[in-house]
Each structure stands twice: as C-alpha cells, then as structure tokens.
Design a protein around this motif. Structure first.
Motif, PDB file in Angstrom:
ATOM      1  N   SER A   1      -8.276  -0.784   0.184  1.00  0.00           N
ATOM      2  CA  SER A   1      -6.929  -0.796  -0.396  1.00  0.00           C
ATOM      3  C   SER A   1      -6.083  -1.910   0.212  1.00  0.00           C
ATOM      4  CB  SER A   1      -6.247   0.558  -0.205  1.00  0.00           C
ATOM      5  OG  SER A   1      -6.072   0.857   1.170  1.00  0.00           O
TER       6      SER A   1
ATOM      7  N   TYR B   1      -6.395  -0.960  -7.472  1.00  0.00           N
ATOM      8  CA  TYR B   1      -7.101  -0.003  -6.622  1.00  0.00           C
ATOM      9  C   TYR B   1      -6.239   1.239  -6.422  1.00  0.00           C
ATOM     10  CZ  TYR B   1     -10.303   1.691  -3.021  1.00  0.00           C
ATOM     11  OH  TYR B   1     -11.228   2.425  -2.313  1.00  0.00           O
TER      12      TYR B   1
ATOM     13  N   ILE C   1      -3.541   5.048  -2.069  1.00  0.00           N
ATOM     14  CA  ILE C   1      -4.502   6.028  -1.558  1.00  0.00           C
ATOM     15  C   ILE C   1      -3.867   7.411  -1.665  1.00  0.00           C
ATOM     16  CG2 ILE C   1      -5.778   6.850   0.448  1.00  0.00           C
ATOM     17  CD1 ILE C   1      -5.821   4.030   1.492  1.00  0.00           C
TER      18      ILE C   1
ATOM     19  N   THR D   1      -1.505  -1.156  -4.148  1.00  0.00           N
ATOM     20  CA  THR D   1      -2.644  -0.252  -4.184  1.00  0.00           C
ATOM     21  C   THR D   1      -2.187   1.121  -3.701  1.00  0.00           C
ATOM     22  OG1 THR D   1      -3.357  -0.907  -1.966  1.00  0.00           O
ATOM     23  CG2 THR D   1      -4.339  -2.087  -3.825  1.00  0.00           C
TER      24      THR D   1
ATOM     25  N   LEU E   1       0.850  -1.185   0.000  1.00  0.00           N
ATOM     26  CA  LEU E   1       0.000   0.000   0.000  1.00  0.00           C
ATOM     27  C   LEU E   1       0.884   1.234   0.000  1.00  0.00           C
ATOM     28  CD1 LEU E   1      -2.622   1.653   0.355  1.00  0.00           C
ATOM     29  CD2 LEU E   1      -2.402   1.263   2.830  1.00  0.00           C
TER      30      LEU E   1
END
Length: 595
Positions: free
Chosen positions: A146, A129, A159, A157, A97
């Motif tokens: 995520s 994602y 964010i 992924t 992530l």
C-alpha cells in the motif's frame, strides 16, 4: 507480551518513515491506537475534529512535505468520512495511505452495526490498492504494497483492518506456497524522455516565434530549470493554481494565474502565442488555452495519462519536469527577437497597476482584494499560504505575490470547500518552523474550518514557530456561487441559498484560547496584518468584506455579459451594490446602457 498485529503495523509504518498520523479514534480501530500508545511517541497522532479533515491533512502533508501522508479512522461512518479528503489526494496526485477499521471477521456479511462494504466503497478513490486484511501473516505485504504503490503512483491507497485481527498475535508469513515475503523501501526513479523525443520537442519550440509556457504543480521542484528554459525561449510563463509557488512573481515575464481565477496577461498571452509548452499541469479549462490549430504544443508530464488531454500536443515528453527541462535546454536556440517577451512584460506591469487600483477601490466596508493585496508585501520569508475554495481563491490567485522560498496550495482538482485550515495545520506538521497563513471564506469557515481551529488551539504550543493566521473573509454570502449565478446562469442572487449567518469568528477564536482581530475599515487592514504576523500565538483575522466586488474571469464573453445584464434586469436583491464601486471598474463596458 507477544507482538500484536497492531504493534507490527505501527512498527512497520515507522520503518517506512511515517512520523504523523492524522485521524480520529473509535472502537473499530482501537487495536492500532493501543499500539500507538505502546510505541511511546515513535509516531505522533494528530487528533482532528472530523475524519474528513484528517484525510485533507494527510493530502496536504504529502503536498508540503513530499512524503507519504497517513490518515486513520474507525469503521462505518469514520471510514466513510475520509472519502472527500482522499478524493482531494487522488485528483491532486498525492501519496496518501488510509488505515480504517472494520467489524470482526465473523460478523461480516450479517448486517452488523457499522458494517459497510468498505472495499467497494473505497474502490474508486483508492482503485490503485484497497485491501481488507484476513490473516496476521498477510499484514506485512499489505503495509508494504500500500505504501509503495501510494508513493510510486502518487495516489491514495487503503488498508481495512477487522477489529479482531488487530489484537491477534503477529506472525511472519511462513515459507510456503501461497505466501508473500515483502520488504521496505522505495526510491523514485530518474525519468526523462528519449533523445529522439527531446529533439522533436526542441524542433517545435525552436520554430516558434511567440512561445508561452504553462507551469503546474509538477514543476514546483523545477524553478531554476523553468527559468532557464523560459529565458532561452524568450517565453512568458503562466501558472496553474497548484503551481502558484513554482515561479516567483517578481519575474517581469511571469503572467500569474490562468483560467477563471486568472489574469488578463495570462489570457492575452495564450490567445496570441504560436507555441505552447506545458510543464507538469493538469489545468482543466481548454477555453483559456490557445485555439486548436492556432499554436503548436509540447507537454512535459510524469504521468503519460495526462498527455494531450487539455490541448492537442505535437510532442509529449514523459518525464520528471526538472530532469526533462535540463535535457531539453541544450537543444534550444536562444530567441533573438525580444518583442514578444517585452510585450508580455509590459502587459504584466500594467496588470499589477490595475490590481493595485482595483484593490483600493471603495467598498462596503472592506474591498476583499485589499485583504490579499495588503498581505502580499508583508508575507514573511518562507511563508506557507493555503486558500479555501470560493471567491477568496480569486484574490489568493491574483493579488498575492509569491517570492522564492514560499509555498502555497489548496484543494485543486477537487476544489473542495473546507480545506484551508486542515491544509494549514498539515503545513505546520510538515514544517513546524515556518509561518502559515490560511485564507478562508465565511461559508467554508462555517462548513468545517471553525472546528479545526480547536485542533490548532490544542497543538500550537508544540510548533517551533507559533505564527498561524486564519484570515476570514466575512461577507455573509456564498460569494463565488452568487457571481456564477449572475454571470453563468443569468439569475439574480438567490438569498435563500446564498445568504449565510453572520458569525463572529474572531470572538470564537478568543473563546477557545486563540487571538482574534476584527477589521471593518480598510485603513486598519495593514496594521492588522502586522499585528497578526507578530503574534506569539495563532490568530483569527476576521475582515468584514463587500460581497459585491466581483470575482470574475479575466475575459468576459459576450454570453457572460448578456447573462449578467439579464440577472440585473430580473432584479438582483442588491442591484445598486453590484453596479457600483469596484464592480463598475470591471463591468462598466457591459452594464445595461453603460451608465
């Protein structure tokens, strides 16, 4: 003080089990860093020298720990710097992530400073994602989705957090139409094929008289199952580079690595087998697998998209390697004829003697093969070894013997330079109590590994086991490409592109408070490794190696032989060095005039 969005993010990450964040700060992500400070050590922050290294560390942490790797960076260049390391995670199927900052929502679309279209930028590398936050009530499901997608699909992924939303008060989503209420937790399912498919695979494998196995990273947790199946089938096993630690090299039927960095026994076995069983591998080079039509094939992989893309498989088994092999084993009949496996074992025994001989050939000044060869018997139990890309990866692949309990990895699918030291640092955060050794070429060292030595100098006192050795092959040459120019393109070494500055890496280590050892004689190499492995602080072991020891593939094609001869005829700048010593041992059959 009310809980901010950033406070909630840190809390939620902790609830998901995240304990380390690798990254670099900046004003685009300051809100999250403030929350990290307020969390008082619940999640440790590892400050890298560059965001690219943070992403490499997150990828390697996922590899070595089996858990989610998390990296963090600011907006603009901080976010874009993560890309290379995230591609490493994508191509090696690792759950990572990335949390990145963005400019304030009101400024977006106005060509603001450090404003990039981050959703579009990350869309390829994190296509599973990537999402930009727009409201506090959205944050919960962004974090939860995520992470769950990264873990379930084994992929990166992203964010994206505008900086103004990071400081807003957090609020749970209201119970209303158009809202989402997500939760925490993911447990990997038990995946194995249907009985009918297992039966079909067993029919193919039972019919084979010369079974070869290819083992990759997907089998790292299935060592005992691989051994049981290989013994039942009287098979030999080759290992893809990411699967190097899946089988110990003291098993006499393990042929070692395969491919351009592979061994002769692996090549011979693949060319002579009548049946191929591939387990958890995305090995890319079809020319090192059996010729199409010469062998039947069975493949086991957790990812159905990887089925039958390297070799036309007769049966594809989608499932976890260990569980699938356990289900397959009772269906397999023991092979009575041991001539096939005995031939493999004889080939392997001969090959280890060949490598011993090659490693001890004279060189100017140190044979690079000898560096790995002398390390191999001295590797501590439970050691973790990382390698960079380049010619050093050849010696890592061929000369280093893995024992049970050891781990090894590198940038596989991406094959990026500059990953060995960040990988080694990540290994220390995954297993602080284990010794870690990184093998690095001088080109990769100059690219970015030297800077991450500063990271080691900052944090090493926190590690339970201080043994952390970075071995630099100093040959003043971008060596892998030099030999590719000669053998693949038929061109002599191009000094302008290939020669790199001579840097004292061992003295640099001492300058930043680490230990440095310099070796320019083969007689001193063994004792130097022993000194480094006994050190109570991180060590840079710099070895002055000969660039004219060829990192060539195990099988030289006629075209490669012609190309190499052509390169010499064109006038290589170090022609005499190329055709003598260890190079002669490998190339004596193809040199012009065979003299």
């Amino acid at each position: 003080m009310s809980q901010t969005v950033s406070d909630f993010i840190v809390q939620r990450l902790h609830q998901w089990g995240v304990r380390h964040l690798f990254g670099y700060p900046g004003d685009g992500i300051n809100g999250v860093f403030g929350a990290l400070q307020r969390a008082e050590g619940k999640i440790g922050f590892v400050q890298t020298r560059h965001e690219e290294m943070a992403a490499f560390m997150a990828s390697a942490y996922a590899k070595f720990s089996g858990q989610l790797g998390v990296c963090i960076a600011t907006s603009g260049p901080g976010a874009s710097h993560l890309i290379t390391g995230l591609y490493d995670a994508l191509l090696d199927h690792q759950p990572v992530l990335a949390i990145v900052g963005q400019q304030a929502r009101n400024a977006l679309g106005g060509q603001y400073q450090q404003e990039l279209d981050l959703v579009s930028m990350f869309k390829d590398v994190a296509g599973a994602y990537v999402m930009q936050a727009s409201s506090p009530a959205q944050i919960r499901h962004l974090i939860d989705r995520s992470i769950r997608i990264a873990l379930a699909r084994r992929t990166p992924t992203v964010i994206i957090l505008p900086n103004d939303i990071q400081e807003e008060p957090y609020e749970d989503p209201p119970r209303a139409h158009g809202t989402l209420h997500s939760g925490i937790g993911y447990s990997a399912p038990s995946i194995k094929p249907r009985d009918a498919d297992l039966d079909r695979a067993a029919e193919v494998l039972n019919a084979g008289k010369k079974v070869a196995m290819l083992i990759g990273a997907g089998a790292l947790h299935a060592t005992e199952e691989v051994i049981a199946v290989a013994d039942r089938l009287s098979a030999g096993c080759a290992k893809a580079l990411l699967g190097k630690a899946a089988l110990p090299d003291d098993l006499p039927w393990v042929t070692g690595s395969i491919g351009l960095l592979g061994t002769e026994p692996s090549y011979n076995m693949m060319m002579e087998c009548d049946t191929l069983l591939m387990v958890g591998s995305a090995f890319p080079y079809a020319e090192f697998l059996p010729k199409e039509g010469a062998a039947r094939g069975v493949q086991i992989d957790i990812d159905a998209s990887m089925m039958s893309i390297r070799f036309p498989m007769e049966v594809g088994l989608v499932g976890d390697a260990a569980e699938t092999l356990r289900a397959l084993l009772p269906r397999l009949k023991p092979k009575s004829d041991g001539a096939w496996r005995q031939g493999i074992q004889d080939d392997v025994a001969k090959w280890w003697k060949t490598l011993d001989d090659r490693a001890h050939q004279p060189a100017a000044p140190v044979n690079p093969q000898l560096v790995a060869w002398e390390l191999s018997p001295r590797l501590p139990d439970r050691a973790i070894v990382t390698s960079d890309s380049g010619s050093c990866a050849n010696w890592f692949a061929r000369d280093l013997k893995m024992r049970r309990g050891m781990t090894a990895s590198l940038s596989g699918g991406l094959a990026s330079m500059g990953a060995a030291v960040p990988y080694a640092l990540a290994a220390k955060y995954a297993h602080s109590d284990r010794p870690v050794i990184a093998l690095v070429g001088d080109g990769a060292m100059q690219m970015n590994n030297m800077a991450e030595l500063i990271t080691a100098a900052k944090y090493w006192r926190d590690w339970k086991d201080p043994r952390f050795i970075v071995c630099v092959f100093n040959n003043e040459d971008l060596n892998q490409v030099t030999w590719e120019q000669r053998v693949i393109n038929g061109d002599p070494k191009f000094e302008a592109s290939q020669r790199i500055p001579n840097v004292s890496y061992s003295r640099f280590a001492e300058l930043i408070g680490l230990s440095g050892i310099y070796v320019d004689s083969p007689r001193l190499l063994g004792s130097a490794w022993e000194q480094a492995l006994a050190s109570e602080m991180p060590v840079v072991l710099e070895v002055k190696t000969d660039p004219e020891v060829p990192p060539l593939p195990p099988h030289i094609t006629l075209q490669q032989a012609k190309n190499f001869s052509l390169a010499l005829l064109k006038g290589d700048p170090n022609e005499s060095g190329v055709i003598k010593g260890a190079a002669r041992q490998v190339l004596e059959k193809i040199l012009p005039g065979n003299e």
